[in-house]
Design an enzyme around this catalytic site. Structure first.
Site, mmCIF file in Angstrom:
data_model
loop_
_atom_site.group_PDB
_atom_site.id
_atom_site.type_symbol
_atom_site.label_atom_id
_atom_site.label_comp_id
_atom_site.label_asym_id
_atom_site.label_seq_id
_atom_site.Cartn_x
_atom_site.Cartn_y
_atom_site.Cartn_z
ATOM 1 N N CYS B 61 -61.570 14.983 -18.205
ATOM 2 C CA CYS B 61 -61.980 15.404 -16.857
ATOM 3 C C CYS B 61 -62.523 16.828 -16.716
ATOM 4 O O CYS B 61 -63.686 17.033 -16.407
ATOM 5 C CB CYS B 61 -60.815 15.282 -15.887
ATOM 6 S SG CYS B 61 -59.980 13.699 -15.843
ATOM 7 N N HIS B 124 -60.718 19.920 -10.085
ATOM 8 C CA HIS B 124 -60.359 20.005 -11.504
ATOM 9 C C HIS B 124 -61.041 21.134 -12.287
ATOM 10 O O HIS B 124 -61.160 21.078 -13.502
ATOM 11 C CB HIS B 124 -60.622 18.657 -12.206
ATOM 12 C CG HIS B 124 -59.375 18.151 -12.888
ATOM 13 N ND1 HIS B 124 -59.362 17.058 -13.704
ATOM 14 C CD2 HIS B 124 -58.103 18.613 -12.855
ATOM 15 C CE1 HIS B 124 -58.138 16.860 -14.149
ATOM 16 N NE2 HIS B 124 -57.365 17.774 -13.645
ATOM 17 N N ASN B 271 -65.764 10.555 -17.893
ATOM 18 C CA ASN B 271 -65.473 10.291 -19.309
ATOM 19 C C ASN B 271 -65.269 8.794 -19.452
ATOM 20 O O ASN B 271 -65.250 8.063 -18.460
ATOM 21 C CB ASN B 271 -64.243 11.076 -19.796
ATOM 22 C CG ASN B 271 -63.052 10.991 -18.875
ATOM 23 O OD1 ASN B 271 -62.698 11.954 -18.195
ATOM 24 N ND2 ASN B 271 -62.440 9.826 -18.797
HETATM 25 CA CA CA Z 1 -61.579 11.668 -16.031
#
Ligand code: CA
Ligand code: CA
Lengths: 504, 504
Positions: B61, B124, B271
């Site tokens: 991430c 994130h 991802n």
């Molecule tokens: Ca991810």
């Protein structure tokens, strides 16, 4: 039961079954092949009905095709061997058997409804005179009885003949060139041209049934000179691309003839991609293993139905189907009689095609030769036996599950799990990676139900006489019908029947 | 270089980047997921451009997202750790670092062109005050700085806050319910509603940039009560279905506002699917392994561009792209300046979107932390290092390549192949199963060329300061901005920085 009388539409439609050879589920752009080189097949899917849960009746050519055309499992129609239990058998040149006269093939069923049936491509239901297509309902044929293996010297093995109707036109490698080293041949171009001419010839007459079975995707793959080298996927992709172009040409011919709205097309493959061919083989997408196995990669095939104006465009049916349903469903659509004196494994599923939201809960039995390996019903698949690649073959570089190994599942010898079957939810786990624990309620419930399904199946099962037990070099293609006119008859060796050897 | 001045169209378009969390390449019906439960995403693809060779910038991430927004590899923008070489790092609660001020993020670049930028979903890129979205170019935000892990007691670990712009609205599990056991939460419904309202609010003003990042597909997956239980694929499929419905709702909002022809949508995932989640994770289709790895399954992501009237409908581009191209390409389209004082790894590829037949030959570098693991260029991928699942984790039931094992490739420890790199033709062999023999001309030629590419890359490389080395429990979400008004500030423990531990 008997189902006959009226076709489902006022005029019974033309029917084209396009059956690829060893094309994998994952080879279509529509099914996620990254190079997306099948625009014509993808368009067929976008304009038609996709059936993601379509199964072949066997994990290799001959029994798969025999079952599609008869609606019956190989164990019933004789397309198996019991020389060794649970081994795959087919129809090489030296096979003595073929499709029994007692079987009713789809073109025979359709003849009562005045269909004209043509086969263009590989047959693979037996090559001795009594087993050829024109003896089993087809009115015309262009193609070969067997795979395009070779070249042969004509001393120990003759080259495979190419037929026009009931006589040979010449032989592969000799008269019909295949450059095996470079993967070049114009055979697919011929199969496309023949299909277009068939449509032009038949469209203004009664209904037709065309069984289109080019085999260029089967190793050794080939394509026409103008196609060879154009795919991003190499030689295999070239073969796929030319076949895809053929699908486009056939649809275009239907439109030109104005019969597209009165023609049902079914597109599929006779078994999963042959992973033994490595980079020269196809893709089974997310599924486990490939051809020769009863894992999903061996028997899950593309499933596309197309019938503009009748089958809803862009629809998906989650119906669990098998190729054997084609026999019953096409007969139903044509208003032809489905034989009532024998067990037919296929179901008449016309309703599922026009109402894709309908789902008939029914089992599909996955056999390897004479052995029931697994059963699929609803979301579940239960393995009773497992087998991937025999150790001796693995040592020779043959691998039916390359790079894939699931403990207790991809076993190197036939392994009996009937006491503790292996259960998967195949919709949640299409790759058959995560067996459902035996210590769950889900396992107990589903296995109990599936074991009952198997028990019912086996109770009623009367295996047909196995047609693939005996081989004899004398029955090879030494002197096919028509060889005299071509001066291409070869004296056969003395007859010496022996039990065929099936390795896996 | 500098690329600025005119946008490519008279009015710079709105831009929506939809970035799913841990959704696999194979989870789209468009990419062959057998249950075909993504009709809205599939329609986006059918109406737009599909890029099958789309790579994320990292196999997990945080670094993936930091790179998409900066156009720069994690090794440059600092989103890596060198505590242990070649290990993946991200931004858990205890991380001290985040996105450096020196980095220019896409919304910052677009601000010069009067774009209003909104983030809806997971961030994130660091959760301490200085790292939050409104400090880095976004004008509005609804969502959380971290994954929805928990629930936590608030004693040793606080629950993750949900933000509105620069202040917290409440916390996951406490104020924003997630029923982790049953996989139920209405968070995705909120993210969809917020996106529709953003579009309604911004459509009549200047251009907007919406970064839509729902995270329900990241374990523990969840979906709204009306969606839960409706997928054929179980809990994971429910999360995918709700996200797909969100895509439909966003496109519908664009149409309602009459801005669909002036909006570019990019759809992808940060991802590959997390195969460690087994039947509760997604599918990477034909690709090897998944999240955390630099095999194709870890870094190949869906790639769909949609811009009606500008990008040709139903087109495919074989351009090898990376998420970092989004930074440069969106800036190019908006006529915004691309920073010239640093290396930008992304390329401005607007031409490839409108002329899909164009292909720019360029390398894509696949890193794991501070280690260059592999490089992709043209049809080839060269592995310099390999690593799948550490033995200790495998013993605990963690497996990043379940059921898949390629000798010498899916190695349980970081393995150095720089002397004898492993080479694949990734178009012929997307599953990375058949390394090209070292004793072929093809190998020599391609490896020599790729080694030069790597050498050029490494010569110019000046690693950024690693931002993911230091952890400290005192920096957890004890007292996010706005906690006072809610009476939800928690006293942090004493600061005690330590080197973060990265296991794989
Ligand atoms: Ca991810
Ligand atoms: Ca076959």
């Amino acid at each position: 039961f008997i189902l006959k009388g009226s076709p489902v539409t006022a005029d019974p439609p033309n029917v084209i079954i396009m059956l690829m050879d060893d094309m994998g589920w994952g080879d279509l752009g529509w099914n996620g092949e990254p190079s997306r080189e099948t625009p014509n097949i993808d368009r067929l899917a976008a304009e038609g009905l996709t059936v993601p849960h379509m199964y072949t009746a066997a994990p290799l050519c001959s029994p798969s095709r025999a079952s599609l055309l008869t609606g019956r499992l190989p164990i019933r129609n004789g397309f198996y061997s019991d020389n060794t239990h649970g081994m795959n058998a087919y129809t090489p040149q030296e096979i003595m058997g073929g499709i029994p006269d007692e079987e009713v093939l789809l073109p025979e069923a359709l003849a009562a409804r005045n269909y004209t049936s043509g086969l263009i491509g590989k047959w693979h239901l037996g090559h001795r005179d009594q087993y050829l297509p024109l003896k089993h309902g087809f009115h015309s044929w262009f193609g070969a009885p067997n795979c395009h293996f070779g070249p042969y010297s004509g001393i120990t093995t003759p080259n495979i003949p190419v037929f026009r109707d009931d006589h040979m036109l010449g032989r592969y490698f000799k008269d019909f060139a295949i450059d095996k080293n470079n993967g070049v041949s114009n055979m697919t171009a011929l199969f496309i041209q023949e299909a277009v001419e068939f449509i032009e010839r038949e469209s203004n007459k009664g209904p037709f049934f065309l069984f289109w079975t080019p085999d260029s995707i089967h190793a050794p793959t080939y394509s026409s000179p103008h196609v060879r080298g154009t795919s991003r996927r190499g030689r295999y992709g070239d073969a796929v691309k030319e076949t895809d172009a053929g699908v486009g040409a056939i649809v275009e011919a239907l439109r030109t003839q104005g019969v597209d709205n009165n023609t049902l097309i079914f597109f599929s493959s006779d078994n999963g991609a042959a992973l033994v061919s490595k980079t020269e083989g196809g893709s089974n997408g997310p599924f486990l293993c490939g051809k020769q196995t009863t894992f999903e990669g061996g028997m899950r095939a593309p499933g596309i139905f197309w019938w503009p104006g009748v089958i809803p465009a862009g629809s998906v049916s989650y119906q669990v189907m098998t190729h054997m349903d084609l026999f019953s469903t096409v007969a139903q659509i044509a208003g032809a009689e489905i034989p009532s004196d024998r067990i037919i494994d296929g179901l008449p599923l016309y309703n599922s095609l026009i109402h894709p939201e309908l789902e008939v809960l029914r089992p599909v039995f996955l056999y390897r030769g004479d052995r029931l390996m697994a059963v699929r019903k609803g979301s579940y698949k239960m393995h009773l036996w497992t087998f991937s690649t025999p150790t001796e073959e693995m040592e020779r570089g043959i691998n039916f599950c390359p790079g894939e190994e699931i403990p207790n599942l991809t076993t190197p010898i036939p392994t009996n799990h009937t006491d503790k079957p292996i259960l998967f939810n195949i919709e949640v786990d299409p790759g058959e990676k995560y067996p459902i624990s035996r210590f769950t309620q889900e396992y107990s419930k589903q296995v109990t139900e599936l074991q009952q399904v198997v028990s019912d199946h086996e109770t009623l099962l009367v295996p047909g006489e196995p047609m693939l037990n005996w081989c004899d070099n004398a029955v090879m293609h030494w002197s096919p019908p028509g060889c005299e006119a071509l001066g291409d008859c070869i004296n056969p060796p003395e007859s010496n029947p022996y039990l065929c050897v099936w390795d896996h």
